[in-house]
Design an enzyme around this catalytic site. Structure first.
Site, mmCIF file in Angstrom:
data_model
loop_
_atom_site.group_PDB
_atom_site.id
_atom_site.type_symbol
_atom_site.label_atom_id
_atom_site.label_comp_id
_atom_site.label_asym_id
_atom_site.label_seq_id
_atom_site.Cartn_x
_atom_site.Cartn_y
_atom_site.Cartn_z
ATOM 1 N N ASP A 197 -100.398 -35.697 21.236
ATOM 2 C CA ASP A 197 -101.153 -34.498 21.609
ATOM 3 C C ASP A 197 -100.758 -33.357 20.677
ATOM 4 O OD1 ASP A 197 -98.655 -33.668 22.431
ATOM 5 O OD2 ASP A 197 -99.253 -33.181 24.488
ATOM 6 N N LYS A 211 -105.379 -41.426 22.728
ATOM 7 C CA LYS A 211 -104.377 -40.607 23.396
ATOM 8 C C LYS A 211 -104.431 -40.813 24.904
ATOM 9 C CE LYS A 211 -104.803 -36.305 24.640
ATOM 10 N NZ LYS A 211 -104.975 -34.828 24.682
#
Length: 335
Positions: A224, A206
């Site tokens: 997320d 991420k």
């Protein structure tokens, strides 16, 4: 773009087949039964000459099964056929186009001036808000402007600077560790490859995709909390694992859309499609949403749930892009 949210209805069957199946079943049950001749000497079954009931027809069985099936998803038309993969892909791409019109100014909501600052800010953003990170990093980067400076930091002093972001001891360890790696292995520069970035302490896919997409222009999907929640709510995927979510969403959209798609979805999740009480009645993409009705559908009540520039409130960045229509966030301690 639709201005007044309308409950989304999936295309497909309209319930006619169920009615036909039920009628056929009723006709079969009411049709008079012909008498059956029995061979001489055969005994009549106990209870008289009545014949045993015929088994239910296949159509009646299907109708009965449908009547006991689980209730449809919110926003789905009763009796509608399941959405095909192709139809889902078309709907997903249309939602992306609608979001592009709604948030033409979508951007990463972390303040940064270099790849190093974005990398550090993204590591700090775990388990806290981008606003809190943006209020913390000015003093942090004034004290440690380069990887070399941060690699030489006294842990206790660094901890004190980033304390407002929470989990400051673990984050301090990651920041010093990644700074040492950048200094010793990458010449003090943030690498522009995912394979290199994920070797840094505290950096996963991420964080790497955030840095690649926004500091190097390399397309990437950032999964997320907000992104994962919305793509599942929109039925783009049923996966929970972030890497599997990333892979399935990447297969739906052209690579050139990945970075901006991530920003648009996150923007929407933070402003309208909240986790606990989405503002369905104020959502411009409600006609495309299979989860319409999970949140507040009254337009006036829904508008009160809007956040940031949508609700007339300051944004999360102290230094937002020039095209951002909202107010800048206040500095730490200023509001």
């Amino acid at each position: 773009m639709s201005k007044s949210p309308v409950r989304a209805q999936a295309k497909g069957a309209d319930g006619v087949s169920e009615g036909r199946d039920s009628a056929v079943g009723e006709q079969a049950a009411s049709r008079p039964t012909k008498a059956t001749k029995r061979p001489a000497g055969e005994q009549v079954p106990r209870g008289g000459a009545k014949t045993a009931a015929k088994p239910a027809s296949k159509s009646a069985a299907r109708a009965a099964a449908k009547s006991t099936a689980e209730p449809a998803e919110p926003g789905a038309k009763p009796g509608a056929k399941p959405e095909s993969h192709l139809a889902m892909v078309r709907r997903a791409r249309r939602i992306n186009r609608e979001l592009a019109e709604l948030y033409p100014y979508a951007h990463p909501e972390l303040d940064f001036r270099s790849p190093f600052e974005l990398l550090v800010a993204t590591v700090l953003s775990a388990q806290t808000t981008d606003l809190r990170v943006n209020q913390t990093t000015p003093a942090l980067f004034a004290a440690y402007p380069t990887p070399e400076d941060m690699a030489a930091a006294v842990p206790e002093e660094l901890e004190e600077l980033i304390r407002p972001t929470g989990f400051f001891r673990a984050k301090t360890k990651s920041l010093i560790g990644l700074s040492v790696a950048l200094r010793d292995r990458f010449g003090g520069e943030v690498p522009g490859r995912l394979a290199d970035l994920v070797t840094l302490p505290g950096v996963g896919r991420k964080t790497a995709n955030v840095v690649l997409g926004n500091a190097f222009g390399v397309p990437g999907i950032t999964v997320d909390t907000h992104f994962g929640r919305l793509v599942r709510r929109w039925k783009w995927t049923e996966q929970e694992d972030p890497e599997k979510v990333e892979a399935e969403i990447a297969a739906i959209f052209p690579k050139s859309e990945w970075t901006m798609l991530s920003h648009r979805v996150v923007f929407h999740g933070r402003r309208i499609c909240h986790a606990r009480k989405p503002a369905c009645g104020a959502c411009p993409i409600a006609p495309l949403c299979p989860a319409y009705g999970e949140g507040e559908t009254d337009p006036e009540k829904a508008r009160k749930l809007l956040k940031y520039e949508m609700g007339g409130q300051p944004g999360q960045r102290l230094s937002p892009p020039a095209d951002y229509p909202g107010k800048p966030a206040p500095a730490l301690g200023a509001g």
